[in-house]
Design a protein around this motif. Structure first.
Motif, PDB file in Angstrom:
ATOM      1  N   VAL A 276      -0.788  78.867-116.998  1.00  0.00           N
ATOM      2  CA  VAL A 276      -1.644  77.727-116.664  1.00  0.00           C
ATOM      3  C   VAL A 276      -2.688  77.517-117.762  1.00  0.00           C
ATOM      4  O   VAL A 276      -2.987  76.383-118.159  1.00  0.00           O
ATOM      5  N   ASP A 277      -3.238  78.612-118.285  1.00  0.00           N
ATOM      6  CA  ASP A 277      -4.211  78.495-119.369  1.00  0.00           C
ATOM      7  C   ASP A 277      -3.591  77.864-120.606  1.00  0.00           C
ATOM      8  O   ASP A 277      -4.304  77.265-121.430  1.00  0.00           O
ATOM      9  N   ALA A 278      -2.265  77.999-120.769  1.00  0.00           N
ATOM     10  CA  ALA A 278      -1.588  77.468-121.950  1.00  0.00           C
ATOM     11  C   ALA A 278      -1.154  76.021-121.794  1.00  0.00           C
ATOM     12  O   ALA A 278      -0.591  75.440-122.732  1.00  0.00           O
ATOM     13  N   LEU A 279      -1.391  75.406-120.644  1.00  0.00           N
ATOM     14  CA  LEU A 279      -0.985  74.020-120.443  1.00  0.00           C
ATOM     15  C   LEU A 279      -1.836  73.070-121.271  1.00  0.00           C
ATOM     16  O   LEU A 279      -3.042  73.278-121.461  1.00  0.00           O
ATOM     17  N   ALA A 280      -1.214  71.997-121.730  1.00  0.00           N
ATOM     18  CA  ALA A 280      -1.943  70.903-122.361  1.00  0.00           C
ATOM     19  C   ALA A 280      -2.657  70.086-121.282  1.00  0.00           C
ATOM     20  O   ALA A 280      -2.401  70.245-120.084  1.00  0.00           O
ATOM     21  N   SER A 281      -3.529  69.213-121.704  1.00  0.00           N
ATOM     22  CA  SER A 281      -4.124  68.257-120.766  1.00  0.00           C
ATOM     23  C   SER A 281      -3.005  67.481-120.086  1.00  0.00           C
ATOM     24  O   SER A 281      -2.050  67.047-120.733  1.00  0.00           O
ATOM     25  N   ARG A 282      -3.090  67.360-118.780  1.00  0.00           N
ATOM     26  CA  ARG A 282      -2.095  66.686-117.943  1.00  0.00           C
ATOM     27  C   ARG A 282      -0.768  67.423-117.911  1.00  0.00           C
ATOM     28  O   ARG A 282       0.243  66.882-117.465  1.00  0.00           O
ATOM     29  N   GLY A 283      -0.770  68.679-118.345  1.00  0.00           N
ATOM     30  CA  GLY A 283       0.437  69.482-118.260  1.00  0.00           C
ATOM     31  C   GLY A 283       0.686  69.972-116.848  1.00  0.00           C
ATOM     32  O   GLY A 283      -0.232  70.066-116.023  1.00  0.00           O
ATOM     33  N   THR A 284       1.954  70.314-116.573  1.00  0.00           N
ATOM     34  CA  THR A 284       2.359  70.740-115.231  1.00  0.00           C
ATOM     35  C   THR A 284       3.015  72.105-115.282  1.00  0.00           C
ATOM     36  O   THR A 284       3.921  72.336-116.097  1.00  0.00           O
ATOM     37  N   ALA A 303     -11.123  74.023-116.566  1.00  0.00           N
ATOM     38  CA  ALA A 303      -9.948  73.723-117.378  1.00  0.00           C
ATOM     39  C   ALA A 303      -8.960  72.860-116.606  1.00  0.00           C
ATOM     40  O   ALA A 303      -8.252  72.025-117.193  1.00  0.00           O
ATOM     41  N   MET A 304      -8.902  73.039-115.293  1.00  0.00           N
ATOM     42  CA  MET A 304      -7.987  72.243-114.482  1.00  0.00           C
ATOM     43  C   MET A 304      -8.392  70.770-114.461  1.00  0.00           C
ATOM     44  O   MET A 304      -7.559  69.888-114.234  1.00  0.00           O
ATOM     45  N   LEU A 305      -9.668  70.481-114.699  1.00  0.00           N
ATOM     46  CA  LEU A 305     -10.138  69.104-114.658  1.00  0.00           C
ATOM     47  C   LEU A 305      -9.573  68.251-115.777  1.00  0.00           C
ATOM     48  O   LEU A 305      -9.725  67.028-115.770  1.00  0.00           O
ATOM     49  N   ALA A 306      -8.879  68.891-116.726  1.00  0.00           N
ATOM     50  CA  ALA A 306      -8.218  68.144-117.802  1.00  0.00           C
ATOM     51  C   ALA A 306      -6.900  67.541-117.326  1.00  0.00           C
ATOM     52  O   ALA A 306      -6.084  67.104-118.140  1.00  0.00           O
ATOM     53  N   GLY A 307      -6.683  67.525-116.032  1.00  0.00           N
ATOM     54  CA  GLY A 307      -5.481  66.902-115.492  1.00  0.00           C
ATOM     55  C   GLY A 307      -4.318  67.849-115.341  1.00  0.00           C
ATOM     56  O   GLY A 307      -3.189  67.415-115.081  1.00  0.00           O
ATOM     57  N   LYS A 308      -4.576  69.149-115.475  1.00  0.00           N
ATOM     58  CA  LYS A 308      -3.495  70.117-115.293  1.00  0.00           C
ATOM     59  C   LYS A 308      -3.042  70.128-113.831  1.00  0.00           C
ATOM     60  O   LYS A 308      -3.856  69.940-112.922  1.00  0.00           O
ATOM     61  N   ARG A 309      -1.760  70.395-113.634  1.00  0.00           N
ATOM     62  CA  ARG A 309      -1.209  70.493-112.283  1.00  0.00           C
ATOM     63  C   ARG A 309      -0.445  71.798-112.141  1.00  0.00           C
ATOM     64  O   ARG A 309       0.290  72.195-113.044  1.00  0.00           O
TER      65      ARG A 309
END
Length: 369
Positions: A276-284, A303-309
Motif C-alpha cells: 500500500v505504501d508503494a501505491l501511486a496516487s489513485r493506485g489500487t 498517504a491514503m488521502l492521495a486517492g489510494k484504494r
C-alpha cells in the motif's frame, strides 16, 4: 445413495485419509459429477489445519473438474455426459448475485467456506450413517464422485483438458479476476504482484494480456521469480535480498514513483502494508491473500488521502459463467500457459501433493482420478 471414495480430514491438523463414503441423493438443483481432476489450494490446507471453523471430519476440495453422471429434476442447461468445471456457489437471488457479483453473495460464507452443509442443514456426504462436513464451495471435490450445487457448475467443451483446467475454479480466476475485474489496468500502467504462487502467477499471466507495460513480481523463491519472468513479469524483487532496504522503496523505484495497481496474494499483513505504501496516487491494492482471522494492518491515513484504494477481493470478483469459459479459451490458445504451474498427482497421493505445495516444490498440485 451412491458409495464412493473420498479424502477425509478427520480433525484439525490431521492428514487426508482415503475412506469409503456415501453421497446423498440428488436434490432438484444438484448434479452428480465423476471427478477427473481437482486442484489443491491453500484454502483447503487452511481448513484442514483448523484455521477456519469448517466442521470436521469433512471432505474438502473446491477446484473440481469432471463429467456429469446425473442431473437433478430442476437443473437446466447441464446434461449427463457434459464436461464441467466446478467453482464456488451462490444463492443467485441477493442483490450482489443479481448485479453480477456472486462472489459477494449474501450467503457466501456459510454456503462455501464455513457451513459444511446445504443451506437446509443437511449433509451431501455421510460415512457409516454419520454426516461429514461437506458441500465445501458447493462441491467437496476431493472425492471420486461428488454431489454438486448447480451454481457451482460451468459447462465446458467436450474436448477440454480437465486435468489442466481444474485450477480455473479458484486459484486462477482469483488472480486473473483481480487484475481484469478490479485493477483494470490502463495503457502504460504498472502492476505489482506480491507473491508468486498459483494466484500471483495467474495475475501475472492476466496482466500480460492487458495494456500494462510494467509488471513487477515479489517473492522469496528464486525459481518462482524466474518463472514469473517467463510468464510476463518485466521486473522481479527477491524479498530475501532486500536486507535493510524497504520493499516499498524498491517498488516505487521500479514503477517510476508508485504502482498503479497491486495484487497482494501472500496473506502477510506486513507485506500488504509495504504494498500500500508503494501505491501511486489513485493506485489500487487488490487484497486476495487471507491471513488468519482477526489479523489487522495499520495504514498511513494521510498517504491514503492521495486517492489510494485498498479493495478486498474474493475469487477475482468473478461471474463464473462468463470468466471460466474465457479462461478455458485463453489456455487452449496458449495465451495463458497454465501448464507451467501444474503438476499432477494420483488421488491416492494427496498427502504428497500437500507436502510439495507446502515446501514450494510445486506451484499448483492437481489430483487426478
Amino acid at each position: 445413495m451412491t458409495t464412493t471414495q473420498a479424502a477425509v480430514v478427520e480433525s484439525a491438523g490431521a492428514d487426508f485419509t482415503l475412506a469409503e463414503v456415501d453421497l446423498d441423493d440428488l436434490r432438484a438443483d444438484e448434479v452428480r459429477v465423476q471427478m477427473v481432476a481437482a486442484g489443491l489450494c491453500h484454502t483447503d490446507l487452511g481448513v484442514a489445519a483448523g484455521g477456519l471453523p469448517f466442521p470436521l471430519p469433512g471432505v474438502l476440495g473446491h477446484e473440481g473438474a469432471g463429467v456429469v453422471l446425473e442431473v437433478g429434476a430442476g437443473v437446466e442447461g447441464i446434461s449427463t455426459g457434459d464436461q464441467v468445471l466446478l467453482s464456488f456457489t451462490s444463492c443467485g437471488a441477493c442483490g450482489n448475485c443479481r448485479d453480477g457479483h456472486p462472489a459477494y453473495c449474501a450467503t457466501w460464507l456459510p454456503e462455501n467456506l464455513l457451513g459444511g452443509t446445504r443451506r437446509d442443514g443437511t449433509a451431501t456426504v455421510r460415512r457409516d450413517g454419520a454426516p461429514l462436513g461437506s458441500h465445501f464451495f458447493g462441491q467437496s471435490s476431493f472425492s471420486r464422485e461428488a454431489v454438486v450445487d448447480q451454481r457451482s457448475v460451468v459447462k465446458v467443451d467436450p474436448e477440454a483438458d480437465l486435468r489442466l483446467l481444474a485450477p480455473l475454479g479458484c486459484g486462477v480466476q482469483t488472480g486473473a479476476g483481480a487484475v481484469w475485474n478490479v485493477l483494470a489496468p490502463r495503457p502504460g500502467a504498472s502492476v505489482v504482484v506480491l507473491g508468486a504462487g498459483a494466484v500471483g502467477l495467474s495475475a501475472v499471466m492476466a496482466a500480460r494480456l492487458t495494456p500494462t507495460t510494467t509488471i513487477v513480481v515479489v517473492d522469496r523463491v528464486a525459481s518462482r521469480l524466474d518463472l514469473a519472468r517467463e510468464l510476463g513479469a518485466t521486473d522481479v524483487v527477491d524479498a530475501s535480498e532486500l536486507a535493510g532496504a524497504s520493499l516499498a522503496d524498491a517498488l516505487r523505484d521500479l514503477t517510476g514513483g508508485g504502482a498503479d495497481g497491486l495484487v497482494e496474494s501472500t496473506g502477510n499483513t506486513g507485506v500488504l502494508r509495504e504494498g500500500v505504501d508503494a501505491l501511486a496516487s489513485r493506485g489500487t491494492a487488490a487484497v486476495v491473500g487471507a491471513p488468519p482471522f482477526g489479523e489487522q494492518v495499520a495504514l498511513d491515513v494521510n498517504a491514503m488521502l492521495a486517492g489510494k484504494r485498498v479493495v478486498g477481493v474474493t475469487l477475482g470478483d468473478s461471474e463464473t459463467q462468463r470468466l471460466l469459459p474465457a479462461l478455458v479459451r485463453l489456455v487452449h490458445d496458449g495465451r495463458m500457459p497454465l501448464q507451467r504451474l501444474v503438476a499432477h498427482y494420483p488421488f491416492a497421493e494427496i498427502n504428497r501433493a500437500v507436502a510439495d505445495m507446502v515446501s514450494g516444490a510445486t506451484v499448483k498440485p492437481v489430483l487426478t482420478f
